[in-house]
Write a protein that holds these residues in place. Structure first.
Motif, PDB file in Angstrom:
ATOM      1  N   LEU A   2       0.849  -1.188   0.000  1.00 11.43           N
ATOM      2  CA  LEU A   2       0.000   0.000   0.000  1.00 11.43           C
ATOM      3  C   LEU A   2       0.884   1.236   0.000  1.00 11.43           C
ATOM      4  O   LEU A   2       1.306   1.711   1.036  1.00 11.43           O
ATOM      5  CB  LEU A   2      -0.900   0.015   1.237  1.00 11.43           C
ATOM      6  N   SER A  81      -8.586   1.395   0.350  1.00 10.18           N
ATOM      7  CA  SER A  81      -8.585   2.198   1.571  1.00 10.18           C
ATOM      8  C   SER A  81      -9.013   3.597   1.159  1.00 10.18           C
ATOM      9  O   SER A  81      -8.466   4.164   0.209  1.00 10.18           O
ATOM     10  CB  SER A  81      -7.182   2.219   2.171  1.00 10.18           C
ATOM     11  N   ARG A 115     -13.146   4.988   5.694  1.00  8.64           N
ATOM     12  CA  ARG A 115     -12.525   4.849   7.013  1.00  8.64           C
ATOM     13  C   ARG A 115     -12.810   6.030   7.932  1.00  8.64           C
ATOM     14  O   ARG A 115     -13.008   5.861   9.125  1.00  8.64           O
ATOM     15  CB  ARG A 115     -11.022   4.698   6.874  1.00  8.64           C
ATOM     16  N   GLU A 161      -1.130   4.826   9.047  1.00 11.01           N
ATOM     17  CA  GLU A 161      -1.996   3.649   8.866  1.00 11.01           C
ATOM     18  C   GLU A 161      -1.586   2.870   7.635  1.00 11.01           C
ATOM     19  O   GLU A 161      -1.464   1.638   7.668  1.00 11.01           O
ATOM     20  CB  GLU A 161      -3.466   4.061   8.746  1.00 11.01           C
ATOM     21  N   LEU A 162      -1.384   3.561   6.534  1.00 13.84           N
ATOM     22  CA  LEU A 162      -1.035   2.884   5.288  1.00 13.84           C
ATOM     23  C   LEU A 162       0.334   2.229   5.350  1.00 13.84           C
ATOM     24  O   LEU A 162       0.512   1.106   4.884  1.00 13.84           O
ATOM     25  CB  LEU A 162      -1.119   3.856   4.109  1.00 13.84           C
ATOM     26  N   SER A 164       1.838   1.143   8.046  1.00 16.29           N
ATOM     27  CA  SER A 164       1.771  -0.002   8.956  1.00 16.29           C
ATOM     28  C   SER A 164       1.042  -1.189   8.325  1.00 16.29           C
ATOM     29  O   SER A 164       1.271  -2.334   8.709  1.00 16.29           O
ATOM     30  CB  SER A 164       1.128   0.370  10.284  1.00 16.29           C
ATOM     31  N   GLU A 165       0.173  -0.929   7.347  1.00 20.61           N
ATOM     32  CA  GLU A 165      -0.556  -2.011   6.669  1.00 20.61           C
ATOM     33  C   GLU A 165       0.256  -2.639   5.542  1.00 20.61           C
ATOM     34  O   GLU A 165      -0.094  -3.692   5.055  1.00 20.61           O
ATOM     35  CB  GLU A 165      -1.864  -1.473   6.089  1.00 20.61           C
ATOM     36  N   SER A 166       1.309  -1.988   5.118  1.00 13.92           N
ATOM     37  CA  SER A 166       2.113  -2.504   4.009  1.00 13.92           C
ATOM     38  C   SER A 166       2.860  -3.745   4.457  1.00 13.92           C
ATOM     39  O   SER A 166       3.490  -3.746   5.519  1.00 13.92           O
ATOM     40  CB  SER A 166       3.130  -1.445   3.542  1.00 13.92           C
TER      41      SER A 166
END
Length: 169
Positions: A2, A81, A115, A161-162, A164-166
């Motif tokens: 992401l 997202s 979100r 957020e992005l 940490s989601e990668s």
């Protein structure tokens, strides 16, 4: 991974465009690839992992380009997202408290599983387009109420957020 973010916006006098550009700048500082584009010029969102959509508020409605963007790309947006922002109050209220989305934006948020939404202060200054906008400015009720610290903090939270989601390599 992401990492590619589109910040699409609808604006009449450029205030919302400046907010979108600030959001894209912060996302880039967070290590993401981000670009701000007028919503009406976006032909596809397929190349993006995440999307932020913003629109100026006019008479209780999101800017028409933001509304049309969301309708036109709804299918592709629903799998990404997604965050929304509005700009518009011509006072300090957006910096002082959370302002909920207008009804049309709220419905789109539910439909697309957005979100988060935030409302930022607006800006309406001398030279604004439109009869009503010029009347507001000439009556002394215009001004610049954008809080760029608030905008930066929100964008940084999205970036975190992005990131940490990668997935890690």
């Amino acid at each position: 991974m992401l990492n590619k973010v589109l910040v699409a916006y609808g604006t009449t006098n450029g205030s919302t465009a400046r907010i979108a550009e600030a959001i894209a700048d912060i996302l880039r500082k967070e290590g993401l690839s981000a670009e701000a584009m007028p919503a009406r010029s976006v032909t596809s969102v397929r190349a993006y992992d995440a999307v932020v959509v913003g629109g100026g508020l006019y008479a209780g409605r999101w800017h028409k380009d933001a509304r049309r963007f969301v309708r036109r790309h709804a299918r592709e947006l629903s799998g990404r997202s997604l965050w929304f922002f509005s700009s518009g109050p011509l006072d300090a209220s957006a910096s002082e408290r959370d302002i909920p989305p207008v009804p049309g934006v709220r419905r789109a948020m539910i439909r697309l599983d957005v979100r988060e939404h935030v409302t930022f202060g607006g800006c309406l200054e001398e030279g604004a387009k439109g009869f009503v906008a010029r009347k507001i400015v000439s009556s002394g009720k215009g001004g610049d109420f954008r809080d760029f610290d608030q905008i930066a903090a929100w964008a940084a939270r999205i970036g975190s957020e992005l990131v940490s989601e990668s997935p890690r390599s």
